[in-house]
Design an enzyme around this catalytic site. Structure first.
Site, PDB file in Angstrom:
ATOM      1  N   ASP A 189     -13.050  -4.075  10.697  1.00 27.04           N
ATOM      2  CA  ASP A 189     -12.857  -4.295   9.254  1.00 27.04           C
ATOM      3  C   ASP A 189     -13.181  -5.757   8.955  1.00 27.04           C
ATOM      4  O   ASP A 189     -14.317  -6.081   8.590  1.00 27.04           O
ATOM      5  CB  ASP A 189     -11.420  -3.925   8.870  1.00 27.04           C
ATOM      6  CG  ASP A 189     -11.032  -4.382   7.468  1.00 27.04           C
ATOM      7  OD1 ASP A 189     -11.928  -4.717   6.669  1.00 27.04           O
ATOM      8  OD2 ASP A 189      -9.818  -4.410   7.151  1.00 27.04           O
ATOM      9  N   ASP A 206      -3.932  -0.281  12.183  1.00 30.12           N
ATOM     10  CA  ASP A 206      -4.744  -1.425  11.767  1.00 30.12           C
ATOM     11  C   ASP A 206      -3.999  -2.665  12.241  1.00 30.12           C
ATOM     12  O   ASP A 206      -2.995  -3.061  11.651  1.00 30.12           O
ATOM     13  CB  ASP A 206      -4.951  -1.454  10.251  1.00 30.12           C
ATOM     14  CG  ASP A 206      -5.834  -2.630   9.826  1.00 30.12           C
ATOM     15  OD1 ASP A 206      -6.291  -3.375  10.722  1.00 30.12           O
ATOM     16  OD2 ASP A 206      -6.062  -2.801   8.609  1.00 30.12           O
ATOM     17  N   ARG A 256      -8.623  -1.251  -0.969  1.00 26.30           N
ATOM     18  CA  ARG A 256      -8.040  -2.561  -0.691  1.00 26.30           C
ATOM     19  C   ARG A 256      -6.536  -2.491  -0.962  1.00 26.30           C
ATOM     20  O   ARG A 256      -6.056  -1.567  -1.605  1.00 26.30           O
ATOM     21  CB  ARG A 256      -8.644  -3.649  -1.600  1.00 26.30           C
ATOM     22  CG  ARG A 256     -10.141  -3.873  -1.481  1.00 26.30           C
ATOM     23  CD  ARG A 256     -10.657  -4.109  -0.084  1.00 26.30           C
ATOM     24  NE  ARG A 256     -10.065  -5.199   0.654  1.00 26.30           N
ATOM     25  CZ  ARG A 256     -10.696  -6.289   1.088  1.00 26.30           C
ATOM     26  NH1 ARG A 256     -11.963  -6.447   0.820  1.00 26.30           N
ATOM     27  NH2 ARG A 256     -10.072  -7.205   1.820  1.00 26.30           N
ATOM     28  N   LYS A 286      -9.475   5.880   3.918  1.00 24.37           N
ATOM     29  CA  LYS A 286      -8.237   5.119   4.120  1.00 24.37           C
ATOM     30  C   LYS A 286      -7.870   4.462   2.790  1.00 24.37           C
ATOM     31  O   LYS A 286      -8.607   3.608   2.302  1.00 24.37           O
ATOM     32  CB  LYS A 286      -8.465   4.053   5.192  1.00 24.37           C
ATOM     33  CG  LYS A 286      -7.249   3.202   5.506  1.00 24.37           C
ATOM     34  CD  LYS A 286      -7.604   2.073   6.464  1.00 24.37           C
ATOM     35  CE  LYS A 286      -6.370   1.247   6.820  1.00 24.37           C
ATOM     36  NZ  LYS A 286      -6.710  -0.159   7.120  1.00 24.37           N
ATOM     37  N   LYS A 322     -15.645  -1.260   2.887  1.00 24.04           N
ATOM     38  CA  LYS A 322     -14.977  -1.687   1.653  1.00 24.04           C
ATOM     39  C   LYS A 322     -16.045  -2.272   0.743  1.00 24.04           C
ATOM     40  O   LYS A 322     -16.619  -3.326   1.053  1.00 24.04           O
ATOM     41  CB  LYS A 322     -13.936  -2.762   1.959  1.00 24.04           C
ATOM     42  CG  LYS A 322     -12.713  -2.268   2.749  1.00 24.04           C
ATOM     43  CD  LYS A 322     -11.905  -3.477   3.231  1.00 24.04           C
ATOM     44  CE  LYS A 322     -10.507  -3.114   3.693  1.00 24.04           C
ATOM     45  NZ  LYS A 322      -9.862  -4.275   4.371  1.00 24.04           N
ATOM     46  N   GLU A 374       0.822  -1.215   0.000  1.00 23.89           N
ATOM     47  CA  GLU A 374       0.000   0.000   0.000  1.00 23.89           C
ATOM     48  C   GLU A 374       0.853   1.261   0.000  1.00 23.89           C
ATOM     49  O   GLU A 374       0.367   2.352   0.313  1.00 23.89           O
ATOM     50  CB  GLU A 374      -0.956  -0.006   1.194  1.00 23.89           C
ATOM     51  CG  GLU A 374      -1.984  -1.130   1.097  1.00 23.89           C
ATOM     52  CD  GLU A 374      -3.139  -0.982   2.063  1.00 23.89           C
ATOM     53  OE1 GLU A 374      -3.097  -0.090   2.929  1.00 23.89           O
ATOM     54  OE2 GLU A 374      -4.092  -1.763   1.937  1.00 23.89           O
TER      55      GLU A 374
HETATM   56  P1  PGA Z   1      -6.670  -5.862   2.416  1.00 22.44           P
HETATM   57  O1  PGA Z   1      -6.217  -5.024   3.693  1.00 22.44           O
HETATM   58  O2  PGA Z   1      -7.205  -4.960   1.394  1.00 22.44           O
HETATM   59  O3  PGA Z   1      -5.399  -6.581   2.023  1.00 22.44           O
HETATM   60  O4  PGA Z   1      -7.691  -6.845   2.935  1.00 22.44           O
HETATM   61  C1  PGA Z   1      -6.646  -3.748   4.006  1.00 22.44           C
HETATM   62  C2  PGA Z   1      -7.051  -3.644   5.451  1.00 22.44           C
HETATM   63  O5  PGA Z   1      -6.944  -4.639   6.210  1.00 22.44           O
HETATM   64  O6  PGA Z   1      -7.521  -2.609   5.882  1.00 22.44           O
HETATM   65 ZN    ZN Z   2      -7.973  -3.711   8.012  1.00 24.93          ZN
END
Ligand code: PGA
Ligand code: ZN
Length: 413
Positions: A307, A237, A361, A383, A332, A204
């Site tokens: 999450d 997180d 993501r 985020k 998400k 990320e």
């Molecule tokens: P992921 O992680 O998109 O790899 O699931 C992002 C998060 O946990 O916030």
């Molecule tokens: Zn998360």
């Protein structure tokens, strides 16, 4: 005249990790047409809607999405042709018919949902955020921005997944962004001064050095935000489901294994020792017994976000509200599969007096849809990851564009 779906097209594209994902184009009866690209997670929750992959080991190690593509162009296109565009999400949910979108694939459904929303905005001649807001009070979001990465996003260097800067006291989004870019650079310098060699960025865009412990990331980030004297706080997180096994949290780099009570104590200590005001997935995704204890203990001082715990699922969020299990939800879109259900979660959070953070993501695309969604939600937080890597900047830069064009309120909730 009611706008209806004229046609749908879909194709396979690559996400920011070089893995296949789906793009969809939706064309309406008045000729308006738009595309959308679907993101994909790596540290996924077990209760997420199903991301349909081909499982053909000969192509992309089984990760191809040609089945999802064929569902959009076949069964979905046939069923939705002539369907009112505003009612597409309900039609998709009914057509799939499973609780977790496992028949047609949440990736197929979400692509259709988002591309159709964008085509509708285009037809109405208004920005996407304004179309999505549908009466909600739109506002610019405060970004929580990844500085150090761990866990699944950085080769398991440390266990906690994200150490983020949260610029809580700035007058504008662009000033907040500038401060965090400075902190990102400062964090690198501080890590290098401790002898860490940084050779690139994690999934990320945050730094992912092989730190000695989770607490060391907190120490360095605390020093990096210090010059801002309280205007920038820290968010974590923990993504704790990913180091949870048999009722215990295995913190290898800390040299300790904790039960839920031990985790709550640790997070309590760290919110006192460091300027941490937001904690995501501090406990595991099915630890319903202990989440209310965490919230009772830290809820006055910190934003406690679910999450993997909620997976943007209205049913799980409703239960969380009833049991006072958290005070915020990470949102998400692809965890649930349609915009309608995504907004259901946002509106549930709002009416419970909870916060909501609109999130990307770890596998992203150059689509900036999320920036508009965050504004439309009116919940004031986004985020997206760090401030390097263009799949992240597509969102940050879209927010800069909207800031320039529209006078929207900006304030940490
Ligand atoms: P992921 O992680 O998109 O790899 O699931 C992002 C998060 O946990 O916030
Ligand atoms: Zn998360």
């Amino acid at each position: 005249m009611t706008l209806t779906i004229h046609s749908l097209a879909a194709w396979e594209i690559l996400d920011s990790r070089g893995r296949p994902t789906i793009a969809v184009q939706s064309t309406l009866s008045d000729g308006s047409t738009a595309t959308a690209q679907v993101p994909s997670g790596a540290s996924t929750g077990v209760h997420e809607a199903l991301e349909l992959r081909d499982a053909d080991p000969q192509r992309y190690r089984g990760k191809g999405v040609r089945k999802a593509v064929s569902h959009v162009e076949g069964e979905i296109a046939a069923a939705l042709q002539g369907c009112p565009a505003e009612a597409v999400d309900e039609a998709l949910i009914a057509l799939d018919g499973t609780p977790n979108k496992s028949r047609l694939g949440a990736n197929a459904l979400l692509g259709v949902s988002c591309a159709t929303a964008r085509a509708l905005a285009q037809s109405r001649g208004i920005p996407l955020w304004q179309h999505l807001a549908a009466g909600r009070a739109a506002r610019m979001p405060v970004p929580m921005i990844n500085i150090f990465s761990g866990g699944h996003h950085a080769g398991h260097n440390i266990e906690f997944q994200d150490f983020l800067a949260l610029p809580v006291r700035f007058d504008t989004y662009s000033e907040a962004l500038a401060a965090v870019v400075d902190i990102h650079t400062k964090a690198r310098e501080l890590a290098e001064a401790r002898g860490y060699h940084l050779t690139g960025v994690a999934d990320e865009g945050g730094w992912g050095p092989a730190l000695k412990s989770n607490e060391e990331a907190l120490e360095i980030l605390t020093r990096a935000v210090e010059p801002y004297g309280g205007r920038v706080a820290i968010a974590l997180d923990v993504a704790s489901s990913h180091f949870y096994q048999d009722g215990l949290y295995h913190l290898k780099t800390e040299g300790r294994t904790l039960n839920a009570g031990g985790m709550i104590d640790l997070l309590d200590q760290w919110t006192r020792r460091y300027p941490v005001i937001s904690i995501e997935d501090g406990l595991a995704e099915d630890d319903w017994n202990h989440w209310p204890l965490l919230t009772a203990r830290l809820g006055e001082r910190a934003q406690l976000i679910g999450d993997d715990f909620f997976t943007t699922n209205p049913q799980r969020v409703r239960r969380g509200i009833a049991e006072k299990a958290a005070n915020a939800v990470l949102v998400k879109m692809n965890q649930i599969g349609t915009l309608a259900e995504t907004f259901e979660v946002i509106d549930l959070a709002r009416s419970a007096g909870w916060r909501a953070v609109i999130s990307a993501r770890s596998g992203e695309t150059e689509d900036s849809f999320l920036a508009d969604l965050a504004i439309a939600s009116g919940m004031g937080q986004i985020k997206v990851g760090s401030i390097t890597r263009s799949e992240r900047l597509a969102k940050y830069n879209r927010l800069l564009e909207i800031e320039k064009q529209h006078q929207l309120e900006y304030r940490f909730p």
